[in-house]
Design a protein around this motif. Structure first.
Motif, PDB file in Angstrom:
ATOM      1  N   GLU B  43      18.528  46.572  57.145  1.00 39.58           N
ATOM      2  CA  GLU B  43      17.783  45.382  57.415  1.00 39.58           C
ATOM      3  C   GLU B  43      16.644  45.429  56.480  1.00 39.58           C
ATOM      4  O   GLU B  43      15.589  45.978  56.742  1.00 39.58           O
ATOM      5  CB  GLU B  43      17.314  45.132  58.939  1.00 39.58           C
ATOM      6  N   ILE B  44      16.746  44.542  55.462  1.00 39.29           N
ATOM      7  CA  ILE B  44      15.716  44.608  54.296  1.00 39.29           C
ATOM      8  C   ILE B  44      14.481  43.830  54.556  1.00 39.29           C
ATOM      9  O   ILE B  44      14.474  42.722  55.225  1.00 39.29           O
ATOM     10  CB  ILE B  44      16.118  44.424  53.011  1.00 39.29           C
ATOM     11  N   ARG B  45      13.244  44.295  54.267  1.00 38.90           N
ATOM     12  CA  ARG B  45      11.996  43.668  54.665  1.00 38.90           C
ATOM     13  C   ARG B  45      11.358  43.950  53.557  1.00 38.90           C
ATOM     14  O   ARG B  45      10.926  44.645  53.175  1.00 38.90           O
ATOM     15  CB  ARG B  45      11.376  43.848  55.937  1.00 38.90           C
ATOM     16  N   PRO B  46      10.434  42.626  52.999  1.00 40.14           N
ATOM     17  CA  PRO B  46       9.346  42.765  51.886  1.00 40.14           C
ATOM     18  C   PRO B  46       8.197  43.561  52.584  1.00 40.14           C
ATOM     19  O   PRO B  46       7.849  43.096  53.722  1.00 40.14           O
ATOM     20  CB  PRO B  46       9.184  41.608  51.447  1.00 40.14           C
ATOM     21  N   ALA B  75       4.657  44.283  45.820  1.00 38.38           N
ATOM     22  CA  ALA B  75       5.543  44.276  46.759  1.00 38.38           C
ATOM     23  C   ALA B  75       6.772  45.093  46.497  1.00 38.38           C
ATOM     24  O   ALA B  75       7.277  45.627  45.397  1.00 38.38           O
ATOM     25  CB  ALA B  75       6.344  42.824  46.433  1.00 38.38           C
ATOM     26  N   MET B  76       7.222  45.824  47.793  1.00 34.31           N
ATOM     27  CA  MET B  76       8.047  46.695  47.580  1.00 34.31           C
ATOM     28  C   MET B  76       9.240  46.365  48.675  1.00 34.31           C
ATOM     29  O   MET B  76       9.205  45.729  49.636  1.00 34.31           O
ATOM     30  CB  MET B  76       7.759  48.131  48.333  1.00 34.31           C
ATOM     31  N   GLY B  93      12.182  50.911  48.336  1.00 33.39           N
ATOM     32  CA  GLY B  93      12.393  50.582  46.950  1.00 33.39           C
ATOM     33  C   GLY B  93      11.135  50.698  46.154  1.00 33.39           C
ATOM     34  O   GLY B  93      10.436  50.020  46.316  1.00 33.39           O
ATOM     35  N   THR B  94      11.190  51.689  44.975  1.00 28.48           N
ATOM     36  CA  THR B  94       9.955  51.886  44.394  1.00 28.48           C
ATOM     37  C   THR B  94       9.528  50.714  43.580  1.00 28.48           C
ATOM     38  O   THR B  94      10.524  50.185  42.624  1.00 28.48           O
ATOM     39  CB  THR B  94       9.957  53.242  43.348  1.00 28.48           C
TER      40      THR B  94
END
Ligand code: GDP
Ligand code: MG
Lengths: 138, 205
Positions: B43-46, B75-76, B93-94
């Motif tokens: 579940e992706i989140r900024p 932002a990652m 995510g780099t």
């Protein structure tokens, strides 16, 4: 990142948390009184450091003195043990701000924060096996 | 896991000592599929980090010395995979730009390992990430995101082209596909385990 600059701090609610010499307020550090680093404990929490509520927290009277951002963080912590990164994402605050606020909550005994795993102490094979099986089952 | 605790309230207790968080980085050039991969498996989140570009960004982000405290938002991508209660995997995510290297340093602290995403049409985009993790001896796998229309190369070709150390896994994947993404992570965890064991043996022998 230096904190010594001129300018008056705000007298926002919960300002008892702000140190007197706090610098100019470049948003979003306004809610930390301009501080960009955590307080005396001087720890820079890892993004995956886990935050749990202290099992012997200060009383409601002390809690009532907390600012709104401190309180909303505390509410998130109470819901579930979460990482610093998750708290920042959930509270929709930049990580740097959350670090400062958590530092306050740590200092005042509301929360405890785990240390990150040092690189030399990677988890043992059993844990990694568990992770692999868990990923497969996902 | 040890807990920081304020002096005022006393010593650590061990009630939550079983909670474990593992960190995996997802790196690679712009548009290679980092966000897509993190989103496919978790579940992706900024995540916003507000960084003061005092050292790292000064030369690139020179604002003519107007303000010493240039603050920039980076932002990652950030995702969590819960393995079980008390054991979670966190994916980061780099940030792509070189001027955020200092963020990489922090991200890679204590990381279990990294996924370097590569696109065979512009393989050179992942060179900096490969160099970075090799130099710091952080276990990584190269995941070739097989975009449609791109000529497919074998894992061995990619390994050769990137001049990877022997043993560094190269996996072909589709970053949009959950199972494919899971396989990439599994290969990384297996590899990180092997590297770790090898280092332990080295240190005792
Ligand atoms: N055809 C195809 N498109 C992809 C694939 N992975 C990512 N994309 C697309 O490529 C673009 C860039 O991906 P993104 O994840 O944002 O890259 P990032 O910059 O590394 O985060 C997006 O429009 C994705 O939908 C893939 O495996 N195949
Ligand atoms: Mg992206």
């Amino acid at each position: 990142m230096n904190e010594d600059s001129t300018g008056d701090g705000p007298s926002a609610p919960g300002s008892q948390w702000y140190d007197a010499e706090a610098g100019p307020l470049v948003r979003p550090y306004a809610m930390t009184g301009g501080r960009t680093k955590p307080g005396p404990s001087n720890v820079r929490f890892d993004l995956i450091a886990l935050v749990v509520v202290d099992d012997d927290p200060p009383g409601p009277a002390d809690e009532a003195l907390l600012g709104p951002e401190h309180r909303s963080l505390l509410t998130l912590c109470r819901a579930e043990t979460q990482s610093v990164a998750e708290l920042a994402a959930d509270a929709d605050l930049p990580v740097g701000v959350v670090r400062v606020l958590l530092g306050d909550l740590l200092e005042s005994g509301f929360v405890r924060v785990s240390r990150p795993v040092p690189p030399a102490q990677l988890p043992d094979e059993r844990i990694l096996r568990e992770v692999i099986d868990g990923l497969r089952a996902l | 896991m040890a807990y920081e605790r304020s002096e005022r309230t006393g010593a650590c207790d061990e009630t939550d000592s079983t909670a474990l968080a593992l960190k995996i980085l997802v790196a690679g050039g712009f548009g290679v599929g980092k966000t897509t991969l993190v989103g496919a498996v978790s579940e992706i989140r900024p995540l916003r980090t507000e960084e003061q570009l005092s050292r790292a960004g000064q030369s690139v982000d020179d604002t003519g010395g107007v303000d010493q405290k240039t603050t920039t938002t980076v932002a990652m991508d950030f995702g969590r995979i819960t393995i079980r209660s008390g054991l979670s995997l966190y994916l980061f995510g780099t940030p792509g730009q070189d001027r955020f290297w200092f963020l990489w340093d922090e991200l890679s602290q204590g990381a279990l390992g990294a996924v370097v995403l590569a696109d065979t049409r512009r393989l050179e985009d992942c060179f900096p990430a490969v160099d970075y993790f090799e130099h710091r001896k952080i276990p990584f796998v190269v995941a070739v995101n097989c975009f449609t229309g791109a000529r497919t190369y074998g894992a061995a070709d990619v390994s050769l082209a990137l001049d990877l150390d022997r043993g560094t896994p190269v996996v072909l994947c589709d970053a949009r596909d959950r199972d494919s993404g899971k396989e990439v992570l599994i290969r990384l965890v297996e590899y990180a385990g092997r590297m770790h064991t090898a280092r332990l043996l080295d240190s005792v022998g």
